[in-house]
Design a protein around this motif. Structure first.
Motif, short mmCIF file in Angstrom:
data_model
loop_
_atom_site.label_atom_id
_atom_site.label_comp_id
_atom_site.label_asym_id
_atom_site.label_seq_id
_atom_site.Cartn_x
_atom_site.Cartn_y
_atom_site.Cartn_z
N PHE A 369 0.85 -1.19 0.00
CA PHE A 369 0.00 0.00 0.00
C PHE A 369 0.89 1.24 0.00
O PHE A 369 1.68 1.44 0.94
N LEU A 370 0.78 2.07 -1.04
CA LEU A 370 1.54 3.31 -1.14
C LEU A 370 0.59 4.47 -0.86
O LEU A 370 -0.28 4.79 -1.67
N HIS A 371 0.76 5.12 0.29
CA HIS A 371 -0.20 6.09 0.79
C HIS A 371 0.02 7.50 0.25
O HIS A 371 1.14 8.03 0.32
N ASN A 372 -1.02 8.09 -0.23
CA ASN A 372 -1.12 9.54 -0.41
C ASN A 372 -2.60 9.87 -0.53
O ASN A 372 -3.11 10.15 -1.61
N THR A 373 -3.29 9.82 0.61
CA THR A 373 -4.75 9.96 0.60
C THR A 373 -5.23 10.95 1.65
O THR A 373 -4.73 10.98 2.77
N THR A 374 -6.21 11.74 1.26
CA THR A 374 -6.87 12.64 2.21
C THR A 374 -8.10 12.00 2.83
O THR A 374 -8.77 12.61 3.65
N GLY A 375 -8.42 10.75 2.40
CA GLY A 375 -9.54 10.03 2.99
C GLY A 375 -10.64 9.75 1.98
O GLY A 375 -10.47 9.94 0.77
N ALA A 412 0.31 12.33 2.09
CA ALA A 412 -0.74 12.39 3.11
C ALA A 412 -1.29 11.01 3.41
O ALA A 412 -1.34 10.14 2.54
N SER A 413 -1.71 10.82 4.65
CA SER A 413 -2.41 9.59 5.04
C SER A 413 -3.40 9.99 6.14
O SER A 413 -3.13 9.83 7.33
N TYR A 414 -4.55 10.53 5.69
CA TYR A 414 -5.49 11.16 6.60
C TYR A 414 -6.78 10.35 6.74
O TYR A 414 -7.20 9.63 5.83
N GLY A 415 -7.42 10.52 7.89
CA GLY A 415 -8.76 10.00 8.11
C GLY A 415 -8.88 8.51 7.91
O GLY A 415 -7.92 7.74 8.08
N ALA A 416 -10.09 8.09 7.51
CA ALA A 416 -10.33 6.66 7.30
C ALA A 416 -9.56 6.14 6.09
O ALA A 416 -9.40 4.92 5.95
N GLY A 417 -9.07 7.04 5.24
CA GLY A 417 -8.22 6.60 4.15
C GLY A 417 -6.96 5.92 4.67
O GLY A 417 -6.44 4.98 4.05
N HIS A 418 -6.44 6.39 5.80
CA HIS A 418 -5.29 5.74 6.44
C HIS A 418 -5.63 4.30 6.81
O HIS A 418 -4.81 3.40 6.67
N CYS A 422 -4.44 0.37 4.89
CA CYS A 422 -3.69 -0.50 5.82
C CYS A 422 -2.69 0.28 6.66
O CYS A 422 -1.47 0.07 6.56
N GLY A 423 -3.23 1.19 7.49
CA GLY A 423 -2.40 1.89 8.45
C GLY A 423 -2.02 0.98 9.61
O GLY A 423 -2.37 -0.20 9.65
N ARG A 424 -1.33 1.56 10.59
CA ARG A 424 -0.77 0.76 11.68
C ARG A 424 -1.80 -0.12 12.39
O ARG A 424 -1.52 -1.28 12.73
N ALA A 425 -3.00 0.38 12.59
CA ALA A 425 -4.01 -0.39 13.34
C ALA A 425 -4.46 -1.64 12.61
O ALA A 425 -5.11 -2.51 13.21
N TYR A 426 -4.10 -1.77 11.32
CA TYR A 426 -4.54 -2.92 10.53
C TYR A 426 -3.43 -3.95 10.34
O TYR A 426 -3.50 -4.82 9.48
N ASP A 427 -2.42 -3.86 11.18
CA ASP A 427 -1.36 -4.87 11.31
C ASP A 427 -0.63 -5.19 10.01
O ASP A 427 -0.46 -6.37 9.66
#
Length: 534
Positions: A369-375, A412-418, A422-427
């Protein structure tokens, strides 16, 4: 082959400005990383060397196979806190006798290697990585135990360290402890719960209670050596398995232990000669991300500079175009990639991502997952169109996917887009950030603006005048706070990622991660995604 083109104008002004901004941020990052390397500072490093001892990173270097890389993890742990950057512990992945191992090393130049709350979080994250990827664990131990003034934050959760060692062993993942100095009180259970233990002559000190505590508790007089020295533990108690004459001998013996593990990767490595470098220069990654994250960039320019041969088969290229999805190989390993193209995730992107994640699970292919999202997109049209249920569908797929996930925060990696990415909370098995990344519930200006609107409406509802000057001051303060708390060094200091990396190292870092995850079986979910709201 489907070789990607490049939209980067490496001679243009925008590229030059983005590159200059990235180099400035890398300079700031390097300055902070040097604090971690410096440990407790010159005075305590000199004292440690005066005792004839090696530094933590020198021990790691002697342990590793010559000329092999070491992927250090969480080097900024504790940044911005009252504790030393690095949290008196070095952790990472390296190769020992051809075996990829998770290595931890106490830094005794920082308060004698005592553990503070960030040390604990860092060590637990290292154990989590070892367990998920089936990496043998080598602990290079020299610690005075808990940093007592912070014991209230360490003692209760700290027992998980010893639980982890036993669970690793139960799962058949080898654990090796090399004791170079103190390993006292709770720390005595690190060698006590490891499969293999090496102790150093006249240096190792392993006891539940040192001489002062024994004197206080029982009245008994006992010296360090008879109470917990290497000679006693290898001859009398049996806690030590190998008696080393000095530190280099201990590290040689640790290498021999690993050599005799008969350890094999679940999937092996890609066949020699199958790995092809990208068609574009990785140096150009410095100029991909604009200094202002509100300016979009094409993630294909990143993909083209990290995957084998820049060869990328895009999936659904004409549908949900603000999310790029497709298949590639990286250092010979198959990989599915999801990359934000224009920041916002709409319903189409969410549905596209869900299908793509399911396909990767059907084929047992890891995901990047390559992040650049505002959500996810907001507004009447999108709410009526089902953005909530479609976003939930994507998050459901990410949550219940069983293939390994890797995440890199580029912008950016904002809001529910993070969450959906697959942000940190999604292991994710590993999560890294570029110095250009930012992550928060929303952008600083948006958050401050929302607060302003709410306060303005509240004043109107109460029939009170609205203080424009106070509002402007509050907005500026909130923007400044959120900006500071969304920066990668702040987030990395809290272990919300596994490290902030130079964009030019992305291919190497991901290659090492993919090799590590293939030590364990790579198997996707076959159904079992829960209920998708259609």
């Amino acid at each position: 082959m489907s070789v990607l083109g490049s939209t980067l104008d490496v001679q243009g002004g925008d590229y030059a400005a983005a590159r200059e901004t990235m180099l400035e941020r890398l300079g700031e990052l390097d300055a902070e990383l040097l604090k971690s390397v410096a440990g407790g500072g010159e005075k305590y490093v000199r004292r440690h060397r005066g005792r004839g001892k090696l530094l933590a990173r020198e021990r790691i270097e002697l342990l590793l196979d010559p000329d092999t890389p070491f992927l250090e993890l969480s080097p900024l742990a504790g940044w911005g806190s009252d504790y030393a950057v690095g949290a008196s512990l070095v952790t990472g992945i390296g190769v020992v006798e051809g075996v990829e191992c998770l290595i931890t090393a106490n830094d005794p130049t920082v308060r004698g290697g005592a553990s503070n709350p960030w040390t604990l979080k860092k060590a637990l994250r290292a154990n989590e990585i070892a367990y998920a990827n089936r990496l043998p664990v080598i602990s290079l131990v020299e610690s005075g135990g808990a940093d007592l003034p912070s014991q209230k934050e360490i003692f209760i959760p700290g027992g998980a360290l010893f639980r982890d060692l036993t669970r690793l062993s139960e799962a058949g993942i080898p654990t090796v402890a090399v004791v170079f100095g103190n390993s006292t009180a709770g720390g005595a259970y690190v060698p006590g719960m490891s499969d293999h233990v090496i102790m150093v002559k006249e240096q190792s000190k392993v006891f539940l209670g040192g001489p002062p505590l024994v004197k206080m508790a029982t009245g008994e007089e006992a010296g360090d050596e008879e109470l917990g020295g290497a000679d006693m533990h290898t001859r009398v108690s049996g806690l030590g398995d190998y008696f080393a004459l000095d530190e280099p001998d201990a590290l040689r013996r640790a290498r021999r232990v690993v050599f005799r593990l008969n350890w094999r990767k679940a999937h092996g490595s890609p066949p020699p000669g199958t790995v092809e470098p990208p068609a574009y220069d990785e140096e150009e990654l410095l100029g991909v991300v604009p200094g202002d994250l509100r300016t979009p960039f094409d993630p294909r320019d990143v993909v083209a500079r990290i995957v084998d041969g820049s060869d990328f088969d895009e999936f659904k290229p004409r549908y949900g175009t603000s999310l790029v999805t497709g298949w590639a190989r990286l250092h010979g390993y198959p990989l599915g990639i999801l990359a934000n193209a224009r920041g916002v995730l709409f319903s189409e992107e969410s549905q596209k991502a869900t299908q793509f994640i399911q396909l990767a699970n059907q084929r047992d292919i890891p995901l990047l997952f390559l992040h650049n999202t505002t959500g996810y997109m907001v507004g009447k049209e999108y709410e009526q169109g089902g953005i909530i249920k479609h976003g939930a569908m994507m998050i459901n797929a990410v949550s219940n996917s069983k293939v390994p996930h890797l995440s890199v925060l580029m912008g950016a990696s904002y809001g529910a887009g993070h969450y959906g990415m697959c942000g940190r909370a999604y292991d994710p098995r590993f999560l890294f950030a570029w110095p250009s990344a930012k992550s928060a519930v929303m952008g600083p200006q948006q958050l401050a603006g929302v607060m302003s609107i709410v306060m303005r409406e509240s004043a109107a509802a109460k029939g009170k005048p609205f203080d424009e000057e106070a509002d402007a001051g509050l907005r500026a303060m909130v923007e400044q706070q959120i900006e500071a708390e969304s920066l990668p060094m702040f987030l990395s200091g809290r272990l919300y990622d596994d490290g902030v990396i130079d964009p030019r190292d992305t291919r190497t870092v991901l290659g090492m991660c993919l090799s590590a995850v293939h030590t364990a079986p790579v198997e996707g979910a076959r159904g079992g995604f829960g209920v998708f709201r259609m």
